[in-house]
Design an enzyme around this catalytic site. Sequence first.
Site, PDB file in Angstrom:
ATOM      1  N   GLU A 168      -8.586  11.588  13.585  1.00 40.28           N
ATOM      2  CA  GLU A 168      -7.916  10.582  13.409  1.00 40.28           C
ATOM      3  C   GLU A 168      -6.702  10.284  14.706  1.00 40.28           C
ATOM      4  OE1 GLU A 168      -4.829   7.743  11.081  1.00 40.28           O
ATOM      5  OE2 GLU A 168      -5.188   8.712  10.326  1.00 40.28           O
TER       6      GLU A 168
ATOM      7  N   GLU B 198     -11.769  10.955  -4.147  1.00 45.89           N
ATOM      8  CA  GLU B 198     -12.140  10.750  -2.903  1.00 45.89           C
ATOM      9  C   GLU B 198     -11.167  12.089  -1.989  1.00 45.89           C
ATOM     10  OE1 GLU B 198      -9.988   8.015   0.565  1.00 45.89           O
ATOM     11  OE2 GLU B 198     -10.519   6.513  -0.779  1.00 45.89           O
TER      12      GLU B 198
ATOM     13  N   LYS C  10       0.671  -1.429  -0.214  1.00 49.77           N
ATOM     14  CA  LYS C  10       0.291  -0.009   0.059  1.00 49.77           C
ATOM     15  C   LYS C  10       0.664   1.387  -0.167  1.00 49.77           C
ATOM     16  CE  LYS C  10      -3.022   2.318   2.610  1.00 49.77           C
ATOM     17  NZ  LYS C  10      -4.292   2.955   4.379  1.00 49.77           N
TER      18      LYS C  10
ATOM     19  N   GLU D 108      -7.399  -2.702   2.462  1.00 48.92           N
ATOM     20  CA  GLU D 108      -6.997  -0.694   3.258  1.00 48.92           C
ATOM     21  C   GLU D 108      -6.840  -1.315   4.005  1.00 48.92           C
ATOM     22  OE1 GLU D 108      -7.080   3.532   2.285  1.00 48.92           O
ATOM     23  OE2 GLU D 108      -8.225   2.353   1.078  1.00 48.92           O
TER      24      GLU D 108
END
Length: 550
Positions: free
Chosen positions: A340, A519, A290, A384
């Site tokens: 986050e 996104e 990733k 993911e």
Amino acid sequence: MGINKVGRWARRPSCALSMNGCAAGAGDRGAVAVRETRALPAAGAPRDAVGQLRAAVAALEADPPASPSGVIRIEVPVRQRGDAVEWLHAQGSLLPRCFFSARAPLPERPALAIGGGGGGNGNGAGGLLEQWQRPVSVAGVGSAVFFRGTEPFSLSDWRAIKRFLSRDCPLIRAYGAIRFDATSDHSVEWEEFGSFYFIVPQVEFNELEESSVLATTIAWDDSLSWTWQKAVKELQSTLQKISSSSIKVNNSTLQTTIANLNHVPTKASWDLAVTKALQMIKGKQRELVKVVLARCSRYITDTCIDPVELLACLKVEGQNAYQFCIQPPDAPAFVGNSPEQLFHRKYLNISSEALAGTRARGKTTTEDFQIGQELLLSSKEDNEFTIVRDSIKKKLEMICDDVVVHPSKALRKLPRVQHLSAQLAARIRNEGDEFDILNTLHPSPAVCGLPTEEARQFIQDYEIFDRGMYAGPVGWFGGAESEFAVGIRSALLGKGHSTLVYAGAGIVEGTNPSFEWDELDLKASQFAKLLQYQEQHICLQEAENMGRVI
């Protein structure tokens, strides 16, 4: 790829620079000789508290401590609850300044079956944090001591900060941020931040649940050529500039319109970078699992944007996020609304989280539920998310005991988007492991990729702008407690008409480049909306040179 330099940002009035606590060898000198908090009688309003602080500092000047180094916080409880953003707005352009707002507790947060106090140093301060209210928001101006370096943030730098912090003074904190990648080229718009930048504010406003605290902090260290006399003089100068009132902030709109918008990279360049990443992810060598690629969007507006006004607007929809503002002297402001958490430490207890996968919120309850279920059942998004969650869990297990993951997968719903999330809790063996927690968890696969070094190198090779503090740790260190968010959903604001907005997207097997571009738009939408996005007025182009003055 090299970073094009941008011109100097406009200079703004500033408070004293004070001393750099990260001078050579500072981390090896042990704690400063004096670390204490002094509480004054409660005041009915902030204006009364300012007078008390000025008088208290004058009294300190008349009766100085004999110690060659120290940090003293003087605080005045204020019976009414004030607004930290409004207080910061009233201070005008006094720099440096900082703001950090705690996130509302998550209902699904796991708890370890362990004691909350004690542990670590055996100094009997186990119950201290329970004796004071944790601030809802903190705003600060000036720096009693700052910590800035041009090399990657190190254990020695962490120790230099901790010299001035104490479990017995839980509200003496160092607020700041760390670059996403200190080994990459630094562009001029990020130059004043260095590789890391933290301050213990000279004057700060603590917004509590039902009241407030106005405080001032003085720090000195003869070995750093910052004597008590210098520290008192500069603190008194700052206190004379402090406004005793608050100013209401328009938190619904910035009263501005976008005249021009440049994306770096363009959609065509983005597609090429994503395609190259997918080739490496799907190749025989499996060099990448990733990688997170980001976009920097330069918005040119018809009026200058006040960072504190933007902060106020972000705070309206940010109950489940961290709002922050970090602005060194003669520098732009790094402002964000991050959902986050990187980590939170209280004594030996650690919490962290995994956040990945993104969908828009639905226009109706039914549509929102359907979109959420689609996100939960998506194999690409699950891949993911699993990479992020399992990587964080393994990193914690390297340093901590009793690692717990619960829930292992759930929806986190924010005003504009929803994500997959997991909550993690653990226990470090001693409080000195805090640096290892920070150094190990950053960068997470949520903002960099996996394997970490291969993903970091890909980003260096294919991103044509400087992330700076975007996607790096942003938050605060304290004596008994520390907390850091991941610096996403963020922007860099100068004094001119230009704002840089950052957004990123994870690239894994099954990624569609166009979907990920959409996104990016979704993640940047909170800024676009506040800037009164009007598509018909915008000229889209790739900036050939990121080097214009902002």
